[in-house]
Design an enzyme around this catalytic site. Structure first.
Site, PDB file in Angstrom:
ATOM      1  N   LYS A   8      -1.722  -2.773   7.012  1.00 44.46           N
ATOM      2  CA  LYS A   8      -1.188  -1.658   6.225  1.00 44.46           C
ATOM      3  C   LYS A   8      -2.146  -1.213   5.128  1.00 44.46           C
ATOM      4  CE  LYS A   8       1.884  -4.718   3.537  1.00 44.46           C
ATOM      5  NZ  LYS A   8       1.794  -5.904   4.436  1.00 44.46           N
ATOM      6  N   THR A   9      -2.879  -2.149   4.513  1.00 49.46           N
ATOM      7  CA  THR A   9      -3.815  -1.748   3.465  1.00 49.46           C
ATOM      8  C   THR A   9      -4.927  -0.878   4.040  1.00 49.46           C
ATOM      9  OG1 THR A   9      -3.384  -3.707   2.114  1.00 49.46           O
ATOM     10  CG2 THR A   9      -5.473  -2.572   1.748  1.00 49.46           C
ATOM     11  N   GLU A  61       1.058   2.444   0.432  1.00 54.74           N
ATOM     12  CA  GLU A  61       1.193   1.220   1.199  1.00 54.74           C
ATOM     13  C   GLU A  61       2.579   0.651   0.926  1.00 54.74           C
ATOM     14  OE1 GLU A  61      -0.651  -3.302   1.317  1.00 54.74           O
ATOM     15  OE2 GLU A  61      -1.953  -1.634   0.710  1.00 54.74           O
TER      16      GLU A  61
END
Length: 464
Positions: free
Chosen positions: A112-113, A156
């Site tokens: 996700k980052t 995020e």
């Protein structure tokens, strides 16, 4: 809001929110038990940050936001409540921050980052000036957060402490879902239910993008509300968005042709390593495609993406020893990161220094950790980094004792790790430090040692 005070401002989540508010003109202050690099950057930008927690730090604040790691008996929490100042966590505050924004939220256990960083960069490169909050400093953008002038907001969406349930996205991406954070989600069923609830909060007319390479993730599409368009993307299974002819390229990354429902959209050539990053880039690309942005321009921006801090971050090479810092702390992340290293450096000896993060995760995923290091030639495991958890009668040496890897050893302290590395590293070696705690100091000490010929003793570092 006239003044907002952050308790635990040096963490990735709160530092990002603080930066966005400051750029919007809000008066911001903060405190933390140690001055992390992110806290130091906030200080450099003019935001006052107190070292340590004290009741007087909240004086004059209209609102207090605290990290999930901050307990109820923290002196600043107690002082704020005694004075009638609201005290919120991130999930409680996010609806205020994201009000009237078209939110692009990236969730998932892994990726996700990087995916959020890619998406923020692509929108910026295409001239949209989005606001963004990412869990790491984006190299192309020079920071982890920004208050943009457009109504797009890339965030995020962290599942820990159910933070992402404070978000009602226009587009939601779920990269890859498997059990994590057992201290917050005791079972996979509880973990999945939180993701189902997150997906259920997508706004009407919006979209959900799910990774089709993992069935549990793909099934989240059935949790999407009516009037939300659901799409899948995948590298290895049929999906709406696919990558054809994926292969390593001369830049050390991966390349492939992007297809949407069988039709070619663009050619993708990445400079960051790892097949898993091809999937992350495909998710970011698919989001921009849904939004109607130019496919060729989006693919060009993804080619130019150079990564973010602590995600396969090459810190330097001294005396023929290459040092890489990575945040991998889950077995799947470790396998993907080491596979990327093996693909990029096929003829070099790869060292993996792994600092287990939290007792609950190490216990819950014990067997998976034992099998995660096959692409490393040598493995050093340190003692568990407890983070937010209390000390336990458990040692990471128990993991090492069950590993089949012939090159794995247990060294409890970071000082012992660096001492051992100074003796054993050889020209041509690749050192990968895998840690969500403070083991990244090993990278600095090794580089300093081979630059100067003597060991470097760093100051003790702590993180929320």
């Amino acid at each position: 809001m006239e003044r907002v005070h952050f308790i635990g401002i040096g963490g990735t989540g709160l530092s990002a929110i603080a930066r966005v508010l400051a750029e919007q003109g809000v008066s911001v202050s903060g405190s933390d038990r140690a001055l992390s690099p992110l806290a130091q950057e906030l200080i450099a930008s003019g935001i006052p940050v107190a070292l340590g927690h004290a009741a007087e730090n909240v004086t004059g604040a209209d609102l207090v936001i605290r990290s999930s790691a901050i307990p109820d008996d923290n002196p600043e929490v107690l002082a704020a409540r005694a004075r009638g100042i609201p005290v919120l966590k991130r999930a409680d505050f996010l609806p205020r921050l994201l009000k009237d924004k078209r939110v692009l939220a990236v969730a998932g256990t892994h990726g996700k980052t990087t995916t959020a960083a890619m998406l923020a960069w692509v929108l910026t490169a295409l001239g949209y000036d989005p606001s963004f909050i990412v869990g790491s400093v984006v190299h192309n953008l020079g920071k982890n957060a920004h208050a943009g002038k457009s109504d797009w907001f890339v965030i995020e969406a962290d599942e820990y402490d159910r933070m992402f349930l404070g978000i009602n996205p226009w587009v939601a991406v779920v990269t890859y879902m498997e059990h994590d954070h057992p201290d917050c989600f005791p079972t996979f069923e509880a973990y999945r239910e939180a993701f189902e609830q997150f997906v259920g909060q997508i706004r009407q007319g919006g979209a959900l993008l799910v990774c089709g390479d993992r069935p549990e993730t793909f099934e989240l599409a059935f949790s999407a509300p009516e009037q939300v368009q659901a799409y899948s993307y995948a590298l290895h299974t049929p999906a709406h968005y696919r990558i054809a002819d994926a292969s390593p390229n001369a830049q050390g990354g991966f390349s492939g042709t992007i297809l949407f429902r069988g039709s070619v959209l663009a050619r993708l050539d990445l400079q960051i390593p790892g097949e898993h990053n091809l999937a992350n880039a495909l998710a970011a690309f698919a989001t921009t495609h849904f939004l109607g942005m130019n496919p060729e321009e989006a693919a060009k921006a993804l080619h130019d993406f150079s990564g973010s801090d602590r995600r396969f971050q090459v810190l330097g090479e001294e005396k023929g020893i290459l040092v890489i810092n990575d945040y991998a702390h889950h077995p799947t992340e470790i396998r993907s990161t080491l596979a990327a290293a093996r693909a990029r450096y096929p003829r070099r000896r790869i060292w993996a220094v792994w600092q287990p993060h939290t007792y609950s995760r190490t216990r819950a995923l014990f067997n998976e950790f034992c099998r995660a290091f096959s692409d490393a030639d040598r493995v050093i495991v340190t003692e568990v980094y407890a983070a937010r958890e209390a000390q336990e009668d458990f040692s990471a040496s128990q993991v090492v004792s069950q590993m089949l890897h012939s090159g794995a050893i247990f060294l409890p302290t970071l000082d012992k790790v660096t001492e051992y590395l100074f003796q054993e590293l050889q020209p041509g070696d690749v050192l990968m430090v895998l840690s969500a705690g403070d083991a990244d100091r090993v990278c600095a000490e090794v580089l300093h040692h081979y630059q100067n010929g003597s060991a470097f003793v760093s100051g003790e570092k702590t993180h929320d």
